[in-house]
Motif scaffolding. Sequence first.
Motif, short mmCIF file in Angstrom:
data_model
loop_
_atom_site.label_atom_id
_atom_site.label_comp_id
_atom_site.label_asym_id
_atom_site.label_seq_id
_atom_site.Cartn_x
_atom_site.Cartn_y
_atom_site.Cartn_z
N ARG A 1 -43.56 -82.60 60.40
CA ARG A 1 -42.67 -82.73 61.57
C ARG A 1 -41.59 -81.65 61.54
NH1 ARG A 1 -40.48 -88.40 63.38
NH2 ARG A 1 -41.56 -88.05 65.32
N GLU A 2 -41.10 -81.33 60.37
CA GLU A 2 -40.08 -80.28 60.25
C GLU A 2 -40.68 -78.92 60.60
OE1 GLU A 2 -36.39 -78.55 59.65
OE2 GLU A 2 -36.88 -80.68 59.75
N ILE A 3 -41.89 -78.66 60.17
CA ILE A 3 -42.55 -77.39 60.50
C ILE A 3 -42.79 -77.30 62.00
CG2 ILE A 3 -44.67 -76.06 60.20
CD1 ILE A 3 -44.80 -77.29 57.33
N THR A 4 -43.27 -78.40 62.60
CA THR A 4 -43.56 -78.43 64.04
C THR A 4 -42.29 -78.26 64.87
OG1 THR A 4 -45.42 -79.88 63.61
CG2 THR A 4 -44.63 -79.80 65.88
N ASN A 5 -41.22 -78.90 64.46
CA ASN A 5 -40.00 -78.94 65.29
C ASN A 5 -39.02 -77.81 64.97
OD1 ASN A 5 -40.89 -81.21 66.63
ND2 ASN A 5 -39.94 -82.59 65.16
N ASN A 6 -39.30 -77.01 63.96
CA ASN A 6 -38.37 -75.94 63.59
C ASN A 6 -39.06 -74.59 63.76
OD1 ASN A 6 -36.59 -74.14 62.43
ND2 ASN A 6 -36.05 -75.53 60.74
N PRO A 7 -38.81 -73.89 64.84
CA PRO A 7 -39.49 -72.62 65.09
C PRO A 7 -39.07 -71.53 64.11
CG PRO A 7 -37.77 -72.96 66.73
CD PRO A 7 -37.85 -74.23 65.91
#
Length: 188
Positions: free
Chosen positions: A178-184
Amino acid sequence: MDLFTYSYSYAGGEKLIDTELYNSIPASDIRKKWFTEHNAEGEQYELTNWWKFYNSKRIMGNREWYDDEVYMRVAEMYLINAEANARENNLPAARASLKALLDERDADAATTVAAMNQDALLDVIYFNWRLELWAEGRGLLTMKRYKKSITRCAEDAMLPGSTYSYDDKRLTFNIPEREITNNPNLGE
């Protein structure tokens, strides 16, 4: 883990130094005494850190945990300096920093520093990272920087005799998806 403060160590829980590391400490090194104590019958206690954190004014004195937090000791500064200079092949500066630390810990070892080449310096600096900052939260990153494997001792409570390579995936903290997905700003 401070035996002299009211903690799990005081109440009987032990954090033991690895026997291989303990056995590698020269008799001339004062740090060997950090892990030894004898009872009235002369039996040696387990390899606990009795004297590393000793403060005679604080025996059972810090039940509220109000002591200062030590984030970096002077010894760590010497090791950082020695390692950085050794890696940059600035051997005179690396030797000076390492010798300054060893003059306080092991006078016999301090006399050998002047003749060390880069590889020997890095080996001794690594050993001193492991010993000087034992149980202070520096082991994992030191192991990874030096690309070393660690074998747990036979007394290890969880995985006795297990060997871990510095690049073992179990030693890397994963970033949640989720952090990878939500943090560009995170690259993969």
